[in-house]
Design a protein around this motif. Structure first.
Motif, PDB file in Angstrom:
ATOM      1  N   LYS A  58       0.751  -1.156  -0.005  1.00 21.08           N
ATOM      2  CA  LYS A  58       0.029   0.228  -0.042  1.00 21.08           C
ATOM      3  C   LYS A  58       1.032   1.425  -0.151  1.00 21.08           C
ATOM      4  O   LYS A  58       0.314   2.378  -0.701  1.00 21.08           O
ATOM      5  CB  LYS A  58      -0.825   0.069   1.244  1.00 21.08           C
ATOM      6  N   MET A  59       2.127   1.334   0.658  1.00 20.23           N
ATOM      7  CA  MET A  59       2.968   2.623   0.683  1.00 20.23           C
ATOM      8  C   MET A  59       3.548   2.729  -0.540  1.00 20.23           C
ATOM      9  O   MET A  59       3.535   3.927  -0.921  1.00 20.23           O
ATOM     10  CB  MET A  59       3.965   2.277   1.931  1.00 20.23           C
ATOM     11  N   THR A  60       3.851   1.767  -1.338  1.00 22.04           N
ATOM     12  CA  THR A  60       4.235   2.062  -2.644  1.00 22.04           C
ATOM     13  C   THR A  60       3.390   2.543  -3.441  1.00 22.04           C
ATOM     14  O   THR A  60       3.294   3.734  -4.483  1.00 22.04           O
ATOM     15  CB  THR A  60       4.801   0.794  -3.364  1.00 22.04           C
ATOM     16  N   VAL A  61       1.992   2.135  -3.698  1.00 18.07           N
ATOM     17  CA  VAL A  61       0.886   2.496  -4.453  1.00 18.07           C
ATOM     18  C   VAL A  61       0.554   4.188  -3.995  1.00 18.07           C
ATOM     19  O   VAL A  61       0.560   4.961  -4.850  1.00 18.07           O
ATOM     20  CB  VAL A  61      -0.192   1.677  -4.426  1.00 18.07           C
ATOM     21  N   GLU A  62       0.751   4.040  -2.558  1.00 12.01           N
ATOM     22  CA  GLU A  62       0.491   5.676  -2.245  1.00 12.01           C
ATOM     23  C   GLU A  62       1.537   6.520  -2.557  1.00 12.01           C
ATOM     24  O   GLU A  62       1.230   7.841  -3.009  1.00 12.01           O
ATOM     25  CB  GLU A  62       0.273   5.498  -0.834  1.00 12.01           C
ATOM     26  N   ILE A  63       2.792   6.191  -2.837  1.00  5.91           N
ATOM     27  CA  ILE A  63       3.787   7.340  -2.986  1.00  5.91           C
ATOM     28  C   ILE A  63       3.601   7.613  -4.503  1.00  5.91           C
ATOM     29  O   ILE A  63       3.651   8.689  -4.999  1.00  5.91           O
ATOM     30  CB  ILE A  63       5.051   6.448  -2.950  1.00  5.91           C
ATOM     31  N   PHE A  64       3.064   6.641  -5.460  1.00  9.47           N
ATOM     32  CA  PHE A  64       2.758   6.752  -6.806  1.00  9.47           C
ATOM     33  C   PHE A  64       1.679   7.695  -7.011  1.00  9.47           C
ATOM     34  O   PHE A  64       1.525   8.404  -7.941  1.00  9.47           O
ATOM     35  CB  PHE A  64       2.529   5.410  -7.784  1.00  9.47           C
ATOM     36  N   VAL A  65       0.475   7.344  -6.328  1.00  9.34           N
ATOM     37  CA  VAL A  65      -0.676   8.194  -6.348  1.00  9.34           C
ATOM     38  C   VAL A  65      -0.517   9.773  -5.973  1.00  9.34           C
ATOM     39  O   VAL A  65      -0.865  10.327  -6.371  1.00  9.34           O
ATOM     40  CB  VAL A  65      -1.685   7.562  -5.338  1.00  9.34           C
ATOM     41  N   ASP A  66       0.477   9.777  -4.532  1.00 11.03           N
ATOM     42  CA  ASP A  66       0.593  11.354  -4.176  1.00 11.03           C
ATOM     43  C   ASP A  66       1.578  12.134  -5.443  1.00 11.03           C
ATOM     44  O   ASP A  66       1.064  13.140  -5.763  1.00 11.03           O
ATOM     45  CB  ASP A  66       1.483  11.129  -3.075  1.00 11.03           C
ATOM     46  N   HIS A  67       2.253  11.215  -6.140  1.00 11.53           N
ATOM     47  CA  HIS A  67       3.188  11.853  -7.024  1.00 11.53           C
ATOM     48  C   HIS A  67       2.247  12.153  -8.314  1.00 11.53           C
ATOM     49  O   HIS A  67       2.667  13.271  -8.738  1.00 11.53           O
ATOM     50  CB  HIS A  67       4.525  10.904  -7.353  1.00 11.53           C
ATOM     51  N   PHE A  68       1.445  11.306  -8.521  1.00  8.55           N
ATOM     52  CA  PHE A  68       0.547  11.654  -9.648  1.00  8.55           C
ATOM     53  C   PHE A  68      -0.208  12.920  -9.423  1.00  8.55           C
ATOM     54  O   PHE A  68      -0.727  13.703 -10.378  1.00  8.55           O
ATOM     55  CB  PHE A  68      -0.235  10.349 -10.124  1.00  8.55           C
ATOM     56  N   MET A  69      -0.699  12.717  -8.348  1.00  9.79           N
ATOM     57  CA  MET A  69      -1.885  13.902  -8.033  1.00  9.79           C
ATOM     58  C   MET A  69      -1.100  15.204  -7.845  1.00  9.79           C
ATOM     59  O   MET A  69      -1.518  16.198  -8.272  1.00  9.79           O
ATOM     60  CB  MET A  69      -2.554  13.603  -6.637  1.00  9.79           C
ATOM     61  N   ASN A  70       0.131  15.346  -7.598  1.00 11.70           N
ATOM     62  CA  ASN A  70       0.963  16.632  -7.282  1.00 11.70           C
ATOM     63  C   ASN A  70       1.849  17.008  -8.525  1.00 11.70           C
ATOM     64  O   ASN A  70       2.410  17.967  -8.605  1.00 11.70           O
ATOM     65  CB  ASN A  70       1.795  16.456  -5.901  1.00 11.70           C
ATOM     66  N   HIS A  71       2.058  16.002  -9.257  1.00  7.92           N
ATOM     67  CA  HIS A  71       2.976  16.373 -10.394  1.00  7.92           C
ATOM     68  C   HIS A  71       2.441  15.502 -11.743  1.00  7.92           C
ATOM     69  O   HIS A  71       3.046  14.682 -12.235  1.00  7.92           O
ATOM     70  CB  HIS A  71       4.399  15.919 -10.225  1.00  7.92           C
TER      71      HIS A  71
END
Length: 91
Positions: A58-71
């Motif tokens: 879940k943490m890996t997915v969250e890193i990617f989702v946060d990056h997508f939403m912010n960049h």
């Protein structure tokens, strides 16, 4: 004087001048601040990603989702540069 290393407050260490320093622990509440709408979007994206890629933590997915939403522009550029990924689409 306390011992160097990880402690309840964070990481204690001795700097080049021989002085004790402390790097405080991260506050997980200090992460990205999302509106209610963006929080719902993030949760939706997280759910979809975890359903599609259950082997990822879940943490890996969250890193990617946060990056997508912010960049989002960076993510699209990286996607377009990924030749293996782009083979799946007619361009």
């Amino acid at each position: 004087m306390s011992i160097e290393g990880i402690c309840n407050e964070g990481l204690r260490y001795i700097d080049d001048n021989g002085e004790e320093q402390l790097i405080p622990r991260a506050n997980i509440q200090d992460g990205y601040k999302y509106s209610i709408k963006d929080t719902e979007k993030k949760e939706h994206l997280m759910t979809l990603c975890l359903q599609k890629f259950p082997h990822l933590d879940k943490m890996t997915v969250e890193i990617f989702v946060d990056h997508f939403m912010n960049h989002p522009d960076d993510m699209e550029k990286n996607m377009m540069n990924d030749k293996e990924y782009m083979k799946k689409f007619k361009c």
